[in-house]
Scaffold this motif. Sequence first.
Motif, PDB file in Angstrom:
ATOM      1  N   VAL A   5     -86.710 -10.277  28.868  1.00 53.95           N
ATOM      2  CA  VAL A   5     -88.082 -10.668  29.185  1.00 53.95           C
ATOM      3  C   VAL A   5     -88.297 -10.658  30.691  1.00 53.95           C
ATOM      4  CG1 VAL A   5     -89.807 -12.508  29.041  1.00 53.95           C
ATOM      5  CG2 VAL A   5     -88.284 -12.073  27.102  1.00 53.95           C
ATOM      6  N   THR A 189     -94.527  -0.225  30.830  1.00 50.62           N
ATOM      7  CA  THR A 189     -94.965   0.232  29.513  1.00 50.62           C
ATOM      8  C   THR A 189     -94.973   1.746  29.400  1.00 50.62           C
ATOM      9  OG1 THR A 189     -97.296   0.268  30.185  1.00 50.62           O
ATOM     10  CG2 THR A 189     -96.436  -1.803  29.253  1.00 50.62           C
ATOM     11  N   SER A 209     -98.122 -12.762  33.491  1.00 51.62           N
ATOM     12  CA  SER A 209     -97.918 -11.682  32.535  1.00 51.62           C
ATOM     13  C   SER A 209     -96.501 -11.774  31.987  1.00 51.62           C
ATOM     14  CB  SER A 209     -98.141 -10.315  33.193  1.00 51.62           C
ATOM     15  OG  SER A 209     -99.469 -10.181  33.660  1.00 51.62           O
ATOM     16  N   TYR A 211     -93.588  -9.406  29.777  1.00 50.32           N
ATOM     17  CA  TYR A 211     -93.170  -8.124  29.208  1.00 50.32           C
ATOM     18  C   TYR A 211     -91.844  -8.325  28.469  1.00 50.32           C
ATOM     19  CZ  TYR A 211     -96.727  -6.200  32.273  1.00 50.32           C
ATOM     20  OH  TYR A 211     -97.920  -5.930  32.897  1.00 50.32           O
ATOM     21  N   ARG A 212     -91.796  -7.815  27.239  1.00 47.89           N
ATOM     22  CA  ARG A 212     -90.589  -7.926  26.428  1.00 47.89           C
ATOM     23  C   ARG A 212     -90.033  -6.539  26.153  1.00 47.89           C
ATOM     24  NH1 ARG A 212     -88.508 -12.153  23.679  1.00 47.89           N
ATOM     25  NH2 ARG A 212     -90.444 -13.309  24.054  1.00 47.89           N
ATOM     26  N   ARG A 214     -88.512  -3.297  24.586  1.00 49.51           N
ATOM     27  CA  ARG A 214     -88.707  -2.734  23.261  1.00 49.51           C
ATOM     28  C   ARG A 214     -87.586  -1.785  22.838  1.00 49.51           C
ATOM     29  NH1 ARG A 214     -93.281   0.625  25.764  1.00 49.51           N
ATOM     30  NH2 ARG A 214     -92.335   2.667  26.157  1.00 49.51           N
ATOM     31  N   TRP A 262     -91.218  -1.408  27.799  1.00 46.65           N
ATOM     32  CA  TRP A 262     -91.515  -2.826  27.601  1.00 46.65           C
ATOM     33  C   TRP A 262     -92.886  -2.989  26.956  1.00 46.65           C
ATOM     34  CZ3 TRP A 262     -87.883  -6.439  29.630  1.00 46.65           C
ATOM     35  CH2 TRP A 262     -86.829  -5.833  30.331  1.00 46.65           C
ATOM     36  N   MET A 263     -93.053  -4.050  26.170  1.00 45.47           N
ATOM     37  CA  MET A 263     -94.332  -4.397  25.563  1.00 45.47           C
ATOM     38  C   MET A 263     -94.970  -5.529  26.363  1.00 45.47           C
ATOM     39  SD  MET A 263     -93.307  -4.424  21.516  1.00 45.47           S
ATOM     40  CE  MET A 263     -92.060  -5.697  21.805  1.00 45.47           C
ATOM     41  N   CYS A 264     -96.254  -5.404  26.636  1.00 43.39           N
ATOM     42  CA  CYS A 264     -96.977  -6.460  27.349  1.00 43.39           C
ATOM     43  C   CYS A 264     -97.453  -7.499  26.349  1.00 43.39           C
ATOM     44  CB  CYS A 264     -98.157  -5.866  28.108  1.00 43.39           C
ATOM     45  SG  CYS A 264     -99.096  -7.086  29.049  1.00 43.39           S
ATOM     46  N   GLU A 265     -96.919  -8.708  26.434  1.00 38.03           N
ATOM     47  CA  GLU A 265     -97.290  -9.791  25.522  1.00 38.03           C
ATOM     48  C   GLU A 265     -98.351 -10.710  26.110  1.00 38.03           C
ATOM     49  OE1 GLU A 265     -93.694 -11.787  24.331  1.00 38.03           O
ATOM     50  OE2 GLU A 265     -93.173 -10.197  22.913  1.00 38.03           O
ATOM     51  N   LEU A 266     -98.370 -10.849  27.426  1.00 35.97           N
ATOM     52  CA  LEU A 266     -99.421 -11.596  28.119  1.00 35.97           C
ATOM     53  C   LEU A 266     -99.873 -10.764  29.309  1.00 35.97           C
ATOM     54  CD1 LEU A 266     -98.364 -15.375  28.324  1.00 35.97           C
ATOM     55  CD2 LEU A 266    -100.210 -14.370  26.968  1.00 35.97           C
TER      56      LEU A 266
END
Length: 321
Positions: A5, A189, A209, A211-212, A214, A262-266
């Motif tokens: 993260v 991303t 923000s 980022y997790r 992937r 990475w996926m943007c979660e916030l």
Amino acid sequence: MPLEVIYVARHGFRSNWLVDHATGTYTATLRSPTGGAADPALTSHGVDQARELGERLLKAEPPIERVYSSLYYRCLQTVEPFVRKAIVTDKRLSIRGETGLGEWYGAANFEHPVPASHEILRPLFPGLLDEEYRPLVTPTRMGEGVDELHDRVARTMDELIAQCDREGVRAVLLCSHAATIIALGRVLTGDMPESIDTEDFRAFTCGLSVYRRRASPAGTVSGTVKCDGDGIATSSGASAAHAADRHKDLAWRGGRGVGGGWMCELNSDCSHLSLGEERGWRFSGDESFLGTASGQSMLDAGQLGVVVEGRGGGSTNRGKL
């Protein structure tokens, strides 16, 4: 354990500066604690924002194990409340000053400012700076075009992620500036819009923000991001082969992203702030300083950048506030 993260925060609300685009002369509204005209401190409101951000970061899950920050005073001042409290339970925590996360200045025929040295910053942030850390990427002082900024951020994140992977860091906090944070979202991303001024990744003052990752570590491209450009930035941590590859096409575009993507979660969430979203910013051109008339002073070196007050509306104010 590989990095999972990435938390990203923009600095808090700060005071302003002026620059003459032709001469490169910077002047400040208020004197900076470091003495740099383009290195202002947070306003009292910005200090309040930093405290609120710090309280939220203390509750982050997974917990933050490492902090990287731009060395500009406003960024260090923003992460200080969190680090001061977190260091009580994690004595190893400190701030790694990373110039690759620094401010974006447009291309110019003069040298732009640089952050203060550790010698100046050390007494201002006693016990917080990692004195052994050496920055991964150093931007050119002659400024950058939009593509060059994204390339610089891609190089920084490629090496930063690889460093965290090697050292078993699960979650990391980055503190930076509006343009750099927007570019960071794109390189993580792999989503680069056709129009540079697309409002995709947000950057409100003290917004958060997340980022997790992937992809599994085996599928990452850490250490192999390839950039074009002509000496845009130098990388002190890269191998010779990596440095030689900097003139080739980037590998992060097209949804790939650095470090496996990475996926943007916030996206610059401000729910922890009493006054919510403030002083968002988006691109509007390349902010070039070339070809401007002498004596033309602009606020905050942001001739073309547009301030966006909140998600519901915009503003004609200009500059990176």
